[in-house]
Design a protein around this motif. Structure first.
Motif, PDB file in Angstrom:
ATOM      1  N   SER A  21       0.849  -1.179   0.000  1.00 55.44           N
ATOM      2  CA  SER A  21       0.000   0.000   0.000  1.00 55.44           C
ATOM      3  C   SER A  21       0.890   1.235   0.000  1.00 55.44           C
ATOM      4  N   VAL A  22       0.336   2.357  -0.363  1.00 57.83           N
ATOM      5  CA  VAL A  22       1.052   3.630  -0.276  1.00 57.83           C
ATOM      6  C   VAL A  22       0.424   4.421   0.861  1.00 57.83           C
ATOM      7  N   LEU A  23       1.209   4.657   1.890  1.00 55.85           N
ATOM      8  CA  LEU A  23       0.778   5.405   3.067  1.00 55.85           C
ATOM      9  C   LEU A  23       1.938   6.265   3.536  1.00 55.85           C
ATOM     10  N   MET A  24       1.630   7.395   4.149  1.00 59.53           N
ATOM     11  CA  MET A  24       2.653   8.302   4.670  1.00 59.53           C
ATOM     12  C   MET A  24       3.660   8.712   3.597  1.00 59.53           C
ATOM     13  N   GLY A  25       3.188   8.795   2.364  1.00 61.93           N
ATOM     14  CA  GLY A  25       4.042   9.242   1.278  1.00 61.93           C
ATOM     15  C   GLY A  25       5.083   8.242   0.828  1.00 61.93           C
ATOM     16  N   THR A  26       4.901   6.977   1.207  1.00 58.42           N
ATOM     17  CA  THR A  26       5.868   5.968   0.787  1.00 58.42           C
ATOM     18  C   THR A  26       5.167   4.633   0.551  1.00 58.42           C
ATOM     19  N   LYS A  27       5.859   3.738  -0.120  1.00 55.26           N
ATOM     20  CA  LYS A  27       5.311   2.415  -0.411  1.00 55.26           C
ATOM     21  C   LYS A  27       5.611   1.482   0.761  1.00 55.26           C
ATOM     22  N   TRP A  28       4.589   0.847   1.276  1.00 58.56           N
ATOM     23  CA  TRP A  28       4.716  -0.135   2.353  1.00 58.56           C
ATOM     24  C   TRP A  28       4.427  -1.515   1.779  1.00 58.56           C
ATOM     25  N   SER A  29       5.180  -2.507   2.222  1.00 60.45           N
ATOM     26  CA  SER A  29       4.873  -3.879   1.844  1.00 60.45           C
ATOM     27  C   SER A  29       4.994  -4.763   3.079  1.00 60.45           C
ATOM     28  N   ILE A  30       4.105  -5.731   3.155  1.00 59.44           N
ATOM     29  CA  ILE A  30       4.101  -6.683   4.264  1.00 59.44           C
ATOM     30  C   ILE A  30       4.045  -8.077   3.662  1.00 59.44           C
ATOM     31  N   ASN A  31       4.925  -8.926   4.135  1.00 62.02           N
ATOM     32  CA  ASN A  31       5.003 -10.307   3.697  1.00 62.02           C
ATOM     33  C   ASN A  31       4.889 -11.177   4.954  1.00 62.02           C
ATOM     34  N   VAL A  32       3.889 -12.039   5.014  1.00 62.28           N
ATOM     35  CA  VAL A  32       3.647 -12.857   6.201  1.00 62.28           C
ATOM     36  C   VAL A  32       3.735 -14.333   5.832  1.00 62.28           C
ATOM     37  N   TYR A  33       4.522 -15.071   6.598  1.00 62.80           N
ATOM     38  CA  TYR A  33       4.605 -16.518   6.411  1.00 62.80           C
ATOM     39  C   TYR A  33       3.384 -17.161   7.048  1.00 62.80           C
ATOM     40  N   VAL A  34       2.714 -18.015   6.298  1.00 60.81           N
ATOM     41  CA  VAL A  34       1.562 -18.751   6.788  1.00 60.81           C
ATOM     42  C   VAL A  34       2.015 -20.194   6.987  1.00 60.81           C
ATOM     43  N   GLY A  35       2.182 -20.584   8.225  1.00 62.67           N
ATOM     44  CA  GLY A  35       2.663 -21.927   8.529  1.00 62.67           C
ATOM     45  C   GLY A  35       1.677 -23.003   8.112  1.00 62.67           C
TER      46      GLY A  35
END
Length: 93
Positions: A21-35
């Motif tokens: 997503s783009v928030l606070m003027g920058t690109k954020w990415s989240i990667n979550v491992y699903v066991g």
């Protein structure tokens, strides 16, 4: 909040789910491992909750959003006192 059950999210070959997503003027990415055996829906909800929290903080402290709390405070600088939220106080402290 919607009362419908959480929807499963597609899991990539490496066992993760990814969102950006783009928030606070920058690109954020989240990667979550699903066991193994874990719910991708729960991981998807956690990612959404993280983005929601960043957006909430942005609404308080963004200098780019005209209606942010910090901009309201700045517009009143040198005039009358303005009460601020506990969150803005903590960020400024």
């Amino acid at each position: 909040r919607d009362a419908s059950p959480p929807q499963e999210v597609p899991v990539r070959r490496d066992g993760t789910i990814f969102a950006e997503s783009v928030l606070m003027g920058t690109k954020w990415s989240i990667n979550v491992y699903v066991g193994p055996g874990a719910s991708s829906a729960g991981a998807g909800e956690a990612i959404q909750a993280a983005f929601d929290e960043v957006a909430r903080i942005e609404a308080i402290a963004s200098e780019w959003q005209e209606d942010s709390e910090v901009n309201a405070l700045s517009r009143r600088a040198g005039t009358t006192m303005l009460p601020v939220s506990a969150d803005l106080y903590a960020l400024l402290d």
